[in-house]
Design a protein around this motif. Sequence first.
Motif, mmCIF file in Angstrom:
data_model
loop_
_atom_site.group_PDB
_atom_site.id
_atom_site.type_symbol
_atom_site.label_atom_id
_atom_site.label_comp_id
_atom_site.label_asym_id
_atom_site.label_seq_id
_atom_site.Cartn_x
_atom_site.Cartn_y
_atom_site.Cartn_z
ATOM 1 N N GLY A 105 0.808 -1.221 0.000
ATOM 2 C CA GLY A 105 0.000 0.000 0.000
ATOM 3 C C GLY A 105 0.837 1.265 0.000
ATOM 4 N N PRO A 106 1.760 1.433 0.967
ATOM 5 C CA PRO A 106 2.633 2.610 0.941
ATOM 6 C C PRO A 106 3.488 2.696 -0.317
ATOM 7 C CG PRO A 106 2.652 1.619 3.109
ATOM 8 C CD PRO A 106 1.886 0.677 2.225
ATOM 9 N N ALA A 107 3.913 1.539 -0.837
ATOM 10 C CA ALA A 107 4.703 1.551 -2.072
ATOM 11 C C ALA A 107 3.890 2.132 -3.219
ATOM 12 C CB ALA A 107 5.168 0.134 -2.414
ATOM 13 N N HIS A 117 4.455 10.559 -6.224
ATOM 14 C CA HIS A 117 5.730 11.157 -6.619
ATOM 15 C C HIS A 117 6.019 11.100 -8.113
ATOM 16 C CE1 HIS A 117 6.526 11.140 -2.307
ATOM 17 N NE2 HIS A 117 7.580 11.902 -2.542
ATOM 18 N N LEU A 118 5.283 10.301 -8.861
ATOM 19 C CA LEU A 118 5.585 10.180 -10.288
ATOM 20 C C LEU A 118 4.749 11.117 -11.162
ATOM 21 C CD1 LEU A 118 6.085 6.348 -10.853
ATOM 22 C CD2 LEU A 118 7.791 8.104 -10.389
ATOM 23 N N ARG A 119 3.778 11.772 -10.568
ATOM 24 C CA ARG A 119 2.896 12.638 -11.370
ATOM 25 C C ARG A 119 3.672 13.704 -12.118
ATOM 26 N NH1 ARG A 119 -1.036 12.160 -6.957
ATOM 27 N NH2 ARG A 119 -0.006 13.920 -5.927
ATOM 28 N N LEU A 123 11.593 6.550 -14.888
ATOM 29 C CA LEU A 123 10.866 6.421 -13.623
ATOM 30 C C LEU A 123 9.431 5.966 -13.846
ATOM 31 C CD1 LEU A 123 12.045 9.586 -11.638
ATOM 32 C CD2 LEU A 123 12.675 7.199 -11.228
ATOM 33 N N HIS A 124 8.895 6.267 -15.018
ATOM 34 C CA HIS A 124 7.511 5.877 -15.297
ATOM 35 C C HIS A 124 7.353 4.357 -15.397
ATOM 36 C CE1 HIS A 124 6.016 9.954 -15.741
ATOM 37 N NE2 HIS A 124 7.069 10.246 -16.475
ATOM 38 N N ALA A 125 8.464 3.623 -15.463
ATOM 39 C CA ALA A 125 8.388 2.157 -15.488
ATOM 40 C C ALA A 125 8.222 1.570 -14.097
ATOM 41 C CB ALA A 125 9.643 1.574 -16.146
#
Length: 327
Positions: A195-197, A204-206, A214-216
Amino acid sequence: MDTAFAPRSGQFVQHPAGHDGDLREAVEEFRQGRVWSVQGLLHRSWNDPGLWTSRTQVLGAVATRLNVLDRWAEEEPNAFGLTTLRCRVAVEAALLAGQRAGAPRELGQYVESAREWCRLAASMLAGDPVPWLGLLALAQLDQELARPEHRVPAADRLLPPGPWALFEQVRRTDPWNREAFHRMLRFWLGRGEIGPASSFLSGHLRDAPAGSPLHALPLYLHVERYRRAEKGAEAAAYLQWTNDESVRLAVQQVLAHWRAARGAGVHWPVADESHLAHALSATRRHQDAAEVFAAMHPFVSHEPWVSLSADPDRLLRDSVNKAFAAR
């Protein structure tokens, strides 16, 4: 792309340097006990934090199984980047000790040695992100969160405490450092906290740059979900790639970012491409998978294949064959 080109699974090779030709040359010389190419590579990489971290990570992993750094230190104790590599080796040794699940005292000795090398490396090169990455990597071994720096409150109140200060220390030098994000993901996954992951990635990836590898990262999370499936339920867990609309959409978005990077002439790390190739194959987008396989050829990483099958070579072979049959 030449649509007639259809590599066979046996044509793929695993090399820690992947597409980075200069790094491949340095690795091969390193394995032969020579450091000339490594010295030049370190000097050329210093002004690019992302390149510096990725190359030192590979060189450190290679050096872990050699004694080349000890010999180098005897000849040139103050060589540029040497302490950074020794920091890498010490951290890698601690992580391997953690995987062996030996005596806590032995692990503690490895961790303290690694922390000391991180401190020394930080004092040697101002602005080097590697010592902070090392400390961030060691956080996953602190299952009890005994160290205060591993339970710092998150800026986002929806996220639990963690090694946020270490993460942000790396980001001061390189805001979108790939390894930093992977280390944070491993911190949560190492604690079994899916869940936290997931919340960490979504939060953070938005704002990550278009085309960034990083989008992978969500693909790694999906593999971990499968890997943690109860024995006997693997077949059902594997259906996430075909039955879960959010997973299929995530794969589509990753593909778009990968194509954006390719359009800009940028290679993603082979591990990210391997995860994308698998995800496309698992979601039955075989023609798109063929595009990724062809672009990453002749390289492949051992993940995610080894986490998804007792016969990873067969899984890779089947994925490649289905991809190019669709072409």
